[in-house]
Scaffold this motif. Sequence first.
Motif, mmCIF file in Angstrom:
data_model
loop_
_atom_site.group_PDB
_atom_site.id
_atom_site.type_symbol
_atom_site.label_atom_id
_atom_site.label_comp_id
_atom_site.label_asym_id
_atom_site.label_seq_id
_atom_site.Cartn_x
_atom_site.Cartn_y
_atom_site.Cartn_z
ATOM 1 N N GLY A 110 -26.805 -33.012 55.759
ATOM 2 C CA GLY A 110 -27.205 -33.377 57.117
ATOM 3 C C GLY A 110 -28.171 -32.381 57.735
ATOM 4 N N GLN A 111 -29.001 -31.738 56.909
ATOM 5 C CA GLN A 111 -29.919 -30.715 57.419
ATOM 6 C C GLN A 111 -31.322 -31.286 57.608
ATOM 7 O OE1 GLN A 111 -28.860 -28.418 53.996
ATOM 8 N NE2 GLN A 111 -27.875 -26.809 55.191
ATOM 9 N N LYS A 112 -31.994 -30.824 58.636
ATOM 10 C CA LYS A 112 -33.404 -31.186 58.828
ATOM 11 C C LYS A 112 -34.216 -30.557 57.702
ATOM 12 C CE LYS A 112 -33.613 -30.722 63.925
ATOM 13 N NZ LYS A 112 -33.561 -32.089 64.381
ATOM 14 N N ILE A 113 -35.335 -31.198 57.362
ATOM 15 C CA ILE A 113 -36.226 -30.596 56.362
ATOM 16 C C ILE A 113 -37.571 -30.291 57.011
ATOM 17 C CG2 ILE A 113 -37.421 -30.948 54.169
ATOM 18 C CD1 ILE A 113 -34.982 -33.067 53.768
ATOM 19 N N ARG A 114 -37.980 -29.027 56.878
ATOM 20 C CA ARG A 114 -39.324 -28.633 57.304
ATOM 21 C C ARG A 114 -40.180 -28.603 56.040
ATOM 22 N NH1 ARG A 114 -41.528 -25.011 59.179
ATOM 23 N NH2 ARG A 114 -42.553 -25.884 60.999
ATOM 24 N N GLY A 115 -40.985 -29.628 55.841
ATOM 25 C CA GLY A 115 -41.843 -29.674 54.665
ATOM 26 C C GLY A 115 -42.857 -28.536 54.699
ATOM 27 N N HIS A 116 -43.075 -27.903 53.540
ATOM 28 C CA HIS A 116 -43.931 -26.695 53.503
ATOM 29 C C HIS A 116 -44.552 -26.611 52.120
ATOM 30 C CE1 HIS A 116 -44.930 -22.456 54.377
ATOM 31 N NE2 HIS A 116 -44.643 -22.247 53.108
ATOM 32 N N THR A 117 -45.786 -26.612 51.983
ATOM 33 C CA THR A 117 -46.839 -26.758 52.952
ATOM 34 C C THR A 117 -47.954 -27.565 52.297
ATOM 35 O OG1 THR A 117 -48.456 -25.584 54.352
ATOM 36 C CG2 THR A 117 -47.823 -24.474 52.317
ATOM 37 N N LEU A 118 -48.709 -28.334 53.059
ATOM 38 C CA LEU A 118 -49.657 -29.276 52.445
ATOM 39 C C LEU A 118 -51.019 -28.648 52.134
ATOM 40 C CD1 LEU A 118 -48.700 -32.367 54.646
ATOM 41 C CD2 LEU A 118 -48.197 -32.054 52.214
ATOM 42 N N VAL A 119 -51.558 -27.909 53.072
ATOM 43 C CA VAL A 119 -52.917 -27.358 52.879
ATOM 44 C C VAL A 119 -52.889 -25.853 53.143
ATOM 45 C CG1 VAL A 119 -55.326 -27.465 53.637
ATOM 46 C CG2 VAL A 119 -53.951 -29.555 53.554
ATOM 47 N N TRP A 120 -53.137 -25.101 52.093
ATOM 48 C CA TRP A 120 -53.036 -23.638 52.152
ATOM 49 C C TRP A 120 -54.076 -23.075 51.194
ATOM 50 C CZ3 TRP A 120 -48.369 -20.435 49.873
ATOM 51 C CH2 TRP A 120 -48.316 -19.170 50.468
ATOM 52 N N HIS A 121 -54.370 -21.776 51.344
ATOM 53 C CA HIS A 121 -55.335 -21.173 50.411
ATOM 54 C C HIS A 121 -54.627 -20.577 49.202
ATOM 55 C CE1 HIS A 121 -53.905 -17.865 52.864
ATOM 56 N NE2 HIS A 121 -54.307 -17.045 51.924
ATOM 57 N N VAL A 163 -51.016 -27.405 57.850
ATOM 58 C CA VAL A 163 -52.005 -26.372 57.515
ATOM 59 C C VAL A 163 -51.332 -25.016 57.664
ATOM 60 C CG1 VAL A 163 -54.193 -25.311 58.184
ATOM 61 C CG2 VAL A 163 -53.964 -27.795 58.186
ATOM 62 N N ASN A 164 -51.442 -24.227 56.632
ATOM 63 C CA ASN A 164 -50.789 -22.928 56.602
ATOM 64 C C ASN A 164 -51.823 -21.806 56.622
ATOM 65 O OD1 ASN A 164 -48.171 -21.776 56.487
ATOM 66 N ND2 ASN A 164 -48.395 -21.293 54.300
ATOM 67 N N GLU A 165 -51.660 -20.884 57.542
ATOM 68 C CA GLU A 165 -52.410 -19.631 57.559
ATOM 69 C C GLU A 165 -53.936 -19.805 57.554
ATOM 70 O OE1 GLU A 165 -50.639 -17.448 54.304
ATOM 71 O OE2 GLU A 165 -48.751 -17.243 55.365
ATOM 72 N N PRO A 166 -54.455 -20.514 58.559
ATOM 73 C CA PRO A 166 -55.906 -20.754 58.574
ATOM 74 C C PRO A 166 -56.761 -19.556 58.991
ATOM 75 C CG PRO A 166 -54.868 -21.793 60.481
ATOM 76 C CD PRO A 166 -53.759 -21.260 59.631
ATOM 77 N N ILE A 205 -49.184 -26.414 62.548
ATOM 78 C CA ILE A 205 -49.985 -25.353 61.942
ATOM 79 C C ILE A 205 -49.105 -24.101 61.991
ATOM 80 C CG2 ILE A 205 -52.063 -23.940 62.104
ATOM 81 C CD1 ILE A 205 -53.421 -26.243 63.541
ATOM 82 N N ASN A 206 -49.125 -23.352 60.903
ATOM 83 C CA ASN A 206 -48.186 -22.249 60.743
ATOM 84 C C ASN A 206 -48.972 -20.987 60.374
ATOM 85 O OD1 ASN A 206 -45.356 -21.485 60.364
ATOM 86 N ND2 ASN A 206 -45.791 -21.367 58.150
ATOM 87 N N ASP A 207 -48.651 -19.852 60.998
ATOM 88 C CA ASP A 207 -49.382 -18.634 60.631
ATOM 89 C C ASP A 207 -48.545 -17.393 60.930
ATOM 90 O OD1 ASP A 207 -51.495 -17.049 59.645
ATOM 91 O OD2 ASP A 207 -53.006 -18.312 60.594
ATOM 92 N N TYR A 208 -49.013 -16.247 60.412
ATOM 93 C CA TYR A 208 -48.309 -14.981 60.639
ATOM 94 C C TYR A 208 -49.210 -14.019 61.399
ATOM 95 C CZ TYR A 208 -51.022 -13.087 56.690
ATOM 96 O OH TYR A 208 -52.036 -12.681 55.861
ATOM 97 N N ASN A 209 -48.590 -12.952 61.909
ATOM 98 C CA ASN A 209 -49.314 -11.991 62.757
ATOM 99 C C ASN A 209 -49.938 -12.678 63.970
ATOM 100 O OD1 ASN A 209 -48.589 -9.926 61.135
ATOM 101 N ND2 ASN A 209 -50.619 -9.520 60.277
ATOM 102 N N VAL A 210 -49.237 -13.661 64.489
ATOM 103 C CA VAL A 210 -49.678 -14.329 65.719
ATOM 104 C C VAL A 210 -48.581 -14.235 66.783
ATOM 105 C CG1 VAL A 210 -51.330 -15.910 64.654
ATOM 106 C CG2 VAL A 210 -48.914 -16.562 64.733
ATOM 107 N N ARG A 218 -55.296 -15.303 69.328
ATOM 108 C CA ARG A 218 -56.238 -16.014 70.203
ATOM 109 C C ARG A 218 -57.016 -17.076 69.432
ATOM 110 N NH1 ARG A 218 -56.062 -11.160 73.082
ATOM 111 N NH2 ARG A 218 -57.547 -10.123 71.725
ATOM 112 N N ALA A 219 -57.340 -16.780 68.174
ATOM 113 C CA ALA A 219 -58.054 -17.770 67.354
ATOM 114 C C ALA A 219 -57.169 -19.003 67.145
ATOM 115 C CB ALA A 219 -58.444 -17.153 66.009
ATOM 116 N N LEU A 220 -55.904 -18.763 66.861
ATOM 117 C CA LEU A 220 -54.979 -19.884 66.652
ATOM 118 C C LEU A 220 -54.794 -20.677 67.945
ATOM 119 C CD1 LEU A 220 -53.065 -21.255 64.606
ATOM 120 C CD2 LEU A 220 -51.256 -19.719 65.391
ATOM 121 N N TYR A 221 -54.734 -19.945 69.045
ATOM 122 C CA TYR A 221 -54.580 -20.602 70.352
ATOM 123 C C TYR A 221 -55.789 -21.503 70.645
ATOM 124 C CZ TYR A 221 -53.958 -21.252 75.349
ATOM 125 O OH TYR A 221 -53.814 -21.815 76.588
#
Length: 355
Positions: A110-121, A163-166, A205-210, A218-221
């Motif tokens: 009964g857990q939600k699934i966060r699909g990860h990840t479709l478009v990444w480098h 989109v991961n880590e643009p 959209i997912n990223d780190y150091n934000v 600010r770029a992500l924003y």
Amino acid sequence: MSLGGARERDARGTRLSCIRGAALALCLFAGPAAAAEMTLKAAAASSGRYFGAALDSGDFDEKPYVRLATEELSAVTPENAMKWAVVEPARGVFDWRAADRLFAFAQANGQKIRGHTLVWHQQLPAWLTGGTFAPAELRQLMIDHVTLEASRYRGADYAWDVVNEPFADDGAWRPSIWLQAMGPDYVETALRAARAADPQAKLYINDYNVESAGPKMRALYELAASLKRKGAPLDGVGFESHLVAGSPLGDMREVMQAFADLGVDVAVTELDLRIKTPPDAKALDTQAADYAKVIGACVAVKECVGVSTWGVTDAHSWTPFFFAGYGAALPFDESYQPKPAFFAAIDALTRAERQ
Ligand code: XIL
């Protein structure tokens, strides 16, 4: 008696009465032993949120791993199983075994699934990165991949990290085959393909150091704001939160709120707080305080839907492999016992209810 022992022994007793009882907070105020009977998912549910983690089905043969994954989590992110290199190792040759296994596990619990990840480098198949594709071909390959994978789990995924880590740390667009082929428009193209394939999933959209104000944040924003202005299907922004314990992170709540004010959900998607190994008691306490800070930032923002850690136990974590000399980043230790970070997480998750 260790707290871990108490968790094991009373798993069906005290813990359930704490979860089901009206006075959730009382369980916590009764002290760490009672808090040990609380689960992360129950604590998160007290304010309508989920608590999730990245899992790897390769670890499912370990009973304590499965026990923590089922008892503590209300959401699951496949750590690697849904990445392109795994699902299409050779062009047109698909391997959904690991993804399907995780998917079945989460659904059974009964857990939600966060699909990860479709478009990444990263974690792209060699046939793709080593190929010589014209820009239009690459665009089509991306759209086909997004369509195929998001359709496979249509209606069942709670969310997708589309989109991961643009961005790079300086706020510039991160170089990738996608940027090279399409320019920044690849993000919108990917989001639209994902929406068409799975209209119900929340698209992130997912990223780190934000997590703090700075050029990358600010770029992500600006990207999120411009996508919303254009009516592109962006539903959420994920804050990975791979952090070093003890580093100041004063403004995460304000940063998350600023994004939420654009009209998107926000979530902490990959939380871990690494410390120098082997850890001493002081470092574990600092780490616990930082768990409380990050989770506290989420529960203070109405649009923050949940927190996921990147793994559950220090026995299975990417941190020692990627950050030399560091590790011990998760709420449970290598023996699957709760660390101070676990209790701090429970406390922070239930703070909203107690106020
Ligand atoms: C990591 C996995 O944990 C590792 O097992 C793998 O070798 C590399 O990727 N940001 C992300 C995740 O979005 O997909 C990454 O996961 C960690 C950083």
